[in-house]
Design a protein around this motif. Structure first.
Motif, PDB file in Angstrom:
ATOM      1  N   LYS A 287      38.136  28.917  48.642  1.00 18.52           N
ATOM      2  CA  LYS A 287      37.066  29.048  49.463  1.00 18.52           C
ATOM      3  C   LYS A 287      36.506  27.525  48.524  1.00 18.52           C
ATOM      4  CE  LYS A 287      36.444  32.999  51.643  1.00 18.52           C
ATOM      5  NZ  LYS A 287      36.270  32.801  52.629  1.00 18.52           N
ATOM      6  N   ASN A 288      35.648  27.329  49.530  1.00 17.55           N
ATOM      7  CA  ASN A 288      34.439  25.813  49.048  1.00 17.55           C
ATOM      8  C   ASN A 288      33.304  26.378  48.418  1.00 17.55           C
ATOM      9  OD1 ASN A 288      33.376  23.073  48.792  1.00 17.55           O
ATOM     10  ND2 ASN A 288      33.137  23.250  51.177  1.00 17.55           N
ATOM     11  N   LEU A 289      33.765  26.602  46.994  1.00 17.24           N
ATOM     12  CA  LEU A 289      32.651  26.847  46.378  1.00 17.24           C
ATOM     13  C   LEU A 289      32.824  26.291  44.876  1.00 17.24           C
ATOM     14  CD1 LEU A 289      32.487  31.247  47.605  1.00 17.24           C
ATOM     15  CD2 LEU A 289      30.499  29.648  48.196  1.00 17.24           C
ATOM     16  N   THR A 290      31.577  26.767  43.931  1.00 14.90           N
ATOM     17  CA  THR A 290      31.982  26.426  42.993  1.00 14.90           C
ATOM     18  C   THR A 290      32.545  27.645  42.498  1.00 14.90           C
ATOM     19  OG1 THR A 290      29.902  27.746  42.000  1.00 14.90           O
ATOM     20  CG2 THR A 290      29.899  25.173  42.875  1.00 14.90           C
ATOM     21  N   ALA A 291      32.518  27.426  40.741  1.00 12.79           N
ATOM     22  CA  ALA A 291      33.458  28.458  40.053  1.00 12.79           C
ATOM     23  C   ALA A 291      32.193  29.695  39.843  1.00 12.79           C
ATOM     24  CB  ALA A 291      33.911  27.916  38.803  1.00 12.79           C
ATOM     25  N   ASN A 292      31.330  29.263  40.051  1.00 13.49           N
ATOM     26  CA  ASN A 292      30.701  30.353  39.339  1.00 13.49           C
ATOM     27  C   ASN A 292      30.026  31.874  40.585  1.00 13.49           C
ATOM     28  OD1 ASN A 292      28.326  31.741  37.545  1.00 13.49           O
ATOM     29  ND2 ASN A 292      27.267  30.375  39.147  1.00 13.49           N
ATOM     30  N   GLN A 293      30.107  30.406  41.619  1.00 16.50           N
ATOM     31  CA  GLN A 293      29.471  31.074  43.372  1.00 16.50           C
ATOM     32  C   GLN A 293      30.924  32.029  43.658  1.00 16.50           C
ATOM     33  OE1 GLN A 293      26.345  31.371  44.975  1.00 16.50           O
ATOM     34  NE2 GLN A 293      27.923  32.586  45.188  1.00 16.50           N
ATOM     35  N   LEU A 294      32.587  31.742  43.553  1.00 14.65           N
ATOM     36  CA  LEU A 294      33.055  32.207  43.602  1.00 14.65           C
ATOM     37  C   LEU A 294      32.840  33.293  43.276  1.00 14.65           C
ATOM     38  CD1 LEU A 294      35.891  32.567  45.217  1.00 14.65           C
ATOM     39  CD2 LEU A 294      37.224  31.660  43.100  1.00 14.65           C
ATOM     40  N   LEU A 295      33.050  33.478  41.496  1.00 14.62           N
ATOM     41  CA  LEU A 295      32.758  34.445  40.421  1.00 14.62           C
ATOM     42  C   LEU A 295      31.765  35.665  40.901  1.00 14.62           C
ATOM     43  CD1 LEU A 295      33.735  33.386  37.213  1.00 14.62           C
ATOM     44  CD2 LEU A 295      35.277  34.276  38.599  1.00 14.62           C
ATOM     45  N   LEU A 296      30.492  34.917  41.490  1.00 18.35           N
ATOM     46  CA  LEU A 296      29.342  36.082  41.577  1.00 18.35           C
ATOM     47  C   LEU A 296      30.371  36.783  42.669  1.00 18.35           C
ATOM     48  CD1 LEU A 296      26.181  33.346  41.085  1.00 18.35           C
ATOM     49  CD2 LEU A 296      27.362  35.605  39.759  1.00 18.35           C
ATOM     50  N   ASP A 297      30.603  35.815  43.702  1.00 16.49           N
ATOM     51  CA  ASP A 297      31.225  36.638  45.193  1.00 16.49           C
ATOM     52  C   ASP A 297      32.238  37.129  44.985  1.00 16.49           C
ATOM     53  OD1 ASP A 297      28.827  34.677  46.354  1.00 16.49           O
ATOM     54  OD2 ASP A 297      30.588  33.524  47.082  1.00 16.49           O
ATOM     55  N   LEU A 298      32.375  37.572  44.264  1.00 14.13           N
ATOM     56  CA  LEU A 298      33.855  38.508  44.014  1.00 14.13           C
ATOM     57  C   LEU A 298      33.526  39.523  42.929  1.00 14.13           C
ATOM     58  CD1 LEU A 298      37.107  36.017  43.871  1.00 14.13           C
ATOM     59  CD2 LEU A 298      37.006  37.788  45.556  1.00 14.13           C
ATOM     60  N   TRP A 299      32.002  39.553  42.811  1.00 16.28           N
ATOM     61  CA  TRP A 299      32.043  40.624  40.990  1.00 16.28           C
ATOM     62  C   TRP A 299      31.926  41.679  41.382  1.00 16.28           C
ATOM     63  CZ3 TRP A 299      31.403  40.257  36.350  1.00 16.28           C
ATOM     64  CH2 TRP A 299      30.403  41.192  35.747  1.00 16.28           C
ATOM     65  N   TYR A 300      31.571  42.703  42.496  1.00 14.82           N
ATOM     66  CA  TYR A 300      32.144  44.052  42.728  1.00 14.82           C
ATOM     67  C   TYR A 300      33.363  44.237  43.410  1.00 14.82           C
ATOM     68  CZ  TYR A 300      27.169  44.944  43.985  1.00 14.82           C
ATOM     69  OH  TYR A 300      26.098  44.779  44.500  1.00 14.82           O
ATOM     70  N   LYS A 301      34.457  43.192  43.889  1.00 14.67           N
ATOM     71  CA  LYS A 301      35.968  43.303  43.872  1.00 14.67           C
ATOM     72  C   LYS A 301      36.743  43.553  42.504  1.00 14.67           C
ATOM     73  CE  LYS A 301      39.816  41.944  46.150  1.00 14.67           C
ATOM     74  NZ  LYS A 301      39.953  43.306  47.193  1.00 14.67           N
ATOM     75  N   LEU A 302      35.906  42.450  41.652  1.00 18.88           N
ATOM     76  CA  LEU A 302      36.253  42.590  40.082  1.00 18.88           C
ATOM     77  C   LEU A 302      36.716  42.910  39.153  1.00 18.88           C
ATOM     78  CD1 LEU A 302      37.050  38.348  39.768  1.00 18.88           C
ATOM     79  CD2 LEU A 302      38.804  39.978  40.774  1.00 18.88           C
ATOM     80  N   SER A 303      34.911  44.026  39.621  1.00 17.64           N
ATOM     81  CA  SER A 303      34.498  44.653  37.962  1.00 17.64           C
ATOM     82  C   SER A 303      34.608  46.228  38.596  1.00 17.64           C
ATOM     83  CB  SER A 303      33.350  44.558  38.618  1.00 17.64           C
ATOM     84  OG  SER A 303      32.532  44.769  39.765  1.00 17.64           O
ATOM     85  N   GLY A 304      34.641  46.280  40.181  1.00 16.52           N
ATOM     86  CA  GLY A 304      35.189  48.047  40.272  1.00 16.52           C
ATOM     87  C   GLY A 304      36.483  48.642  40.911  1.00 16.52           C
TER      88      GLY A 304
END
Length: 131
Positions: A114-131
């Motif tokens: 994705k054309n995102l910063t590292a912080n934004q990618l992690l925020l966007d994936l938060w539910y998927k990665l923490s769940g």
């Protein structure tokens, strides 16, 4: 956790941050350490999810990350391609696929950049990665 790291989404305190940050190596610090490279490749091989953050996908980097054994689980792959051209992002995806292919077996079906910063990618994936 192997290598002294911390599990994803574990609470961070001053000790764990200092402990974990001491494990970070620069490219030139680790390029000649075959034991560390093999351990890193084993961790990549065994991982179910890989996330590339702020990574250039340069061929030399990808060669270092290339797995040697294709016996790990299928992986979900995410990464940043911030301000990368479409052509470079496409080539980066191809390099990831090649780095995860051994004897014709590729350990992923898809790579999401994705054309995102590292912080934004992690925020966007938060539910998927923490769940």
């Amino acid at each position: 956790m192997a290598g002294g790291g911390v599990p994803f989404a574990a609470g961070a305190d001053q000790y764990s941050i200092q402990q974990t940050s001491s494990l970070i190596k620069t490219f030139t610090e680790r390029v000649d350490d075959e034991t560390m490279l093999e351990r890193m490749r084993q961790e990549i091989n065994g991982a179910e999810c890989l996330i590339y953050l702020g990574f250039s996908f340069g061929q030399m980097n990808m060669d270092l990350l290339r797995i040697q054994h294709g016996n790990g689980p299928e992986k979900e792959i995410f990464g940043t391609a911030y301000n990368m051209s479409d052509w470079n992002a496409l080539e980066s995806r191809s390099r990831i696929f090649r780095s995860l292919t051994v004897d014709g077996k590729t350990l992923t079906n898809d790579v999401t950049l994705k054309n995102l910063t590292a912080n934004q990618l992690l925020l966007d994936l938060w539910y998927k990665l923490s769940g």
